[in-house]
Scaffold this motif. Structure first.
Motif, short mmCIF file in Angstrom:
data_model
loop_
_atom_site.label_atom_id
_atom_site.label_comp_id
_atom_site.label_asym_id
_atom_site.label_seq_id
_atom_site.Cartn_x
_atom_site.Cartn_y
_atom_site.Cartn_z
N ARG A 61 45.74 40.40 40.32
CA ARG A 61 45.04 39.71 41.41
C ARG A 61 45.76 39.88 42.74
O ARG A 61 45.15 40.19 43.77
N ALA A 62 47.07 39.71 42.73
CA ALA A 62 47.85 39.85 43.96
C ALA A 62 47.84 41.30 44.45
O ALA A 62 47.78 41.55 45.66
N LEU A 63 47.86 42.25 43.53
CA LEU A 63 47.83 43.66 43.93
C LEU A 63 46.46 44.03 44.50
O LEU A 63 46.37 44.80 45.46
N ASP B 90 37.71 39.65 34.90
CA ASP B 90 38.36 38.37 35.23
C ASP B 90 39.57 38.10 34.34
O ASP B 90 40.56 37.53 34.81
N ASP B 91 39.52 38.53 33.09
CA ASP B 91 40.64 38.32 32.18
C ASP B 91 41.86 39.16 32.54
O ASP B 91 42.96 38.89 32.07
N ASP B 92 41.67 40.17 33.38
CA ASP B 92 42.77 41.06 33.78
C ASP B 92 43.59 40.51 34.94
O ASP B 92 44.70 40.99 35.20
N LEU B 93 43.07 39.56 35.68
CA LEU B 93 43.64 39.18 36.97
C LEU B 93 45.07 38.65 36.90
O LEU B 93 45.82 38.79 37.87
N THR B 94 45.47 38.08 35.80
CA THR B 94 46.83 37.54 35.70
C THR B 94 47.79 38.49 34.98
O THR B 94 48.96 38.14 34.77
N ARG B 95 47.32 39.67 34.65
CA ARG B 95 48.18 40.65 33.97
C ARG B 95 49.24 41.19 34.91
O ARG B 95 49.01 41.32 36.12
N PRO B 96 50.41 41.54 34.39
CA PRO B 96 51.44 42.16 35.24
C PRO B 96 51.04 43.58 35.61
O PRO B 96 50.16 44.18 34.98
N THR B 97 51.67 44.10 36.64
CA THR B 97 51.44 45.48 37.08
C THR B 97 52.78 46.20 37.17
O THR B 97 53.83 45.56 37.13
N PRO B 98 52.75 47.52 37.36
CA PRO B 98 54.01 48.24 37.57
C PRO B 98 54.76 47.79 38.83
O PRO B 98 55.94 48.09 38.98
N CYS B 99 54.08 47.10 39.73
CA CYS B 99 54.72 46.52 40.92
C CYS B 99 55.17 45.12 40.52
O CYS B 99 54.35 44.20 40.48
N ALA B 100 56.43 44.96 40.23
CA ALA B 100 56.94 43.71 39.67
C ALA B 100 56.60 42.47 40.51
O ALA B 100 56.48 41.38 39.96
N ASP B 101 56.40 42.65 41.81
CA ASP B 101 56.10 41.51 42.68
C ASP B 101 54.64 41.06 42.61
O ASP B 101 54.29 40.05 43.21
N TYR B 102 53.80 41.82 41.93
CA TYR B 102 52.37 41.56 41.94
C TYR B 102 51.78 41.51 40.53
O TYR B 102 52.06 42.38 39.72
N ASP B 103 50.92 40.52 40.30
CA ASP B 103 50.03 40.62 39.15
C ASP B 103 48.78 41.34 39.64
O ASP B 103 48.69 41.73 40.81
N PRO C 288 46.17 37.87 52.88
CA PRO C 288 45.16 36.85 52.55
C PRO C 288 44.61 37.07 51.14
O PRO C 288 44.76 38.14 50.55
N SER C 289 43.96 36.05 50.64
CA SER C 289 43.27 36.16 49.37
C SER C 289 41.83 36.59 49.65
O SER C 289 41.21 36.12 50.60
N TYR C 290 41.34 37.50 48.85
CA TYR C 290 39.98 38.00 49.01
C TYR C 290 39.17 37.64 47.76
O TYR C 290 39.10 38.43 46.82
N PRO C 291 38.58 36.44 47.74
CA PRO C 291 37.83 36.04 46.54
C PRO C 291 36.64 36.95 46.25
O PRO C 291 36.21 37.06 45.11
N ASP C 292 36.15 37.64 47.28
CA ASP C 292 35.00 38.53 47.11
C ASP C 292 35.42 39.99 46.99
O ASP C 292 34.70 40.90 47.38
N ILE D 179 48.45 55.44 44.66
CA ILE D 179 49.49 54.84 43.82
C ILE D 179 49.03 53.49 43.29
O ILE D 179 49.18 53.19 42.10
N HIS D 180 48.45 52.65 44.14
CA HIS D 180 48.03 51.33 43.66
C HIS D 180 46.81 51.39 42.74
O HIS D 180 46.67 50.55 41.85
#
Length: 184
Positions: free
Chosen positions: A38-40, A23-36, A66-70, A116-117
């Motif tokens: 959670r978004a990735l 859960d602590d990782d979800l807001t971290r940036p990723t190599p895909c600048a458009d996504y943290d 969509p968001s996938y909370p599960d 890749i992702h």
């Protein structure tokens, strides 16, 4: 090698990465600048769900993610369904839904995204990721084939220079416009 087998191998390499995301990782940036992270995760799960439709020649909808909370439970289940869908007779033949591309290429795009992702998510969360060698060979061939068109479609960014001592996978990441030694 059959596409569904490659997808299953890519899944096997991605699942530990997904399971290792806290859960602590979800807001971290990723190599895909458009996504943290959670978004990735949402993007990748959406790709997995929509590519199941393409395997059975239905249209996919990538207009919104969509968001996938599960996501923790859904990722293993949906990737299993993806492997099964692409393993059905005729899945890799003909044209895949509204992508208007050969099904074999479309299935390869699912393989590319899984690989890749999964690497992007591993880097973002401090995990190690090494693709299956046969999956890597297939993804590398697809990246070479799709290169300029993928850049036009904003699937890849412009290639970046890889370090002189870059591994083959790091060179592939650089070809997709990613910094192969990216870190948060």
């Amino acid at each position: 090698m059959k596409l569904s087998v490659l997808l299953d191998r890519a899944r096997d390499h991605a699942l530990p990465v997904i399971a290792g995301i806290g859960d602590d990782d979800l807001t971290r940036p990723t190599p895909c600048a458009d996504y943290d992270v959670r978004a990735l995760l949402d993007h990748l799960l959406h790709v997995v769900v929509e590519f199941q439709k393409l395997a059975v020649k239905q249209d996919a909808d990538f207009s919104h993610t969509p968001s996938y909370p599960d996501w923790r439970a859904r990722y293993p289940a949906e990737t299993a369904k993806l492997v099964e869908a692409w393993g059905q007779p005729g899945a890799d033949e003909g044209i895949a839904g509204n992508m208007n591309m050969p099904a074999q290429v479309v299935g390869g795009l699912a393989l590319l995204d899984l690989t890749i992702h999964a690497s992007d998510l591993a880097k973002a969360t401090g995990q190690r990721f090494d693709p299956d060698p046969e999956v890597f060979a297939e993804v590398e061939a697809l990246v070479k084939q799709m290169g300029p068109m993928a850049i036009e479609m904003n699937v890849f960014k412009e290639p970046v220079a890889a370090p002189a001592d870059a591994s083959p996978f790091e060179q592939l990441l650089a070809t997709t416009g990613r910094d192969p030694r990216w870190s948060a």
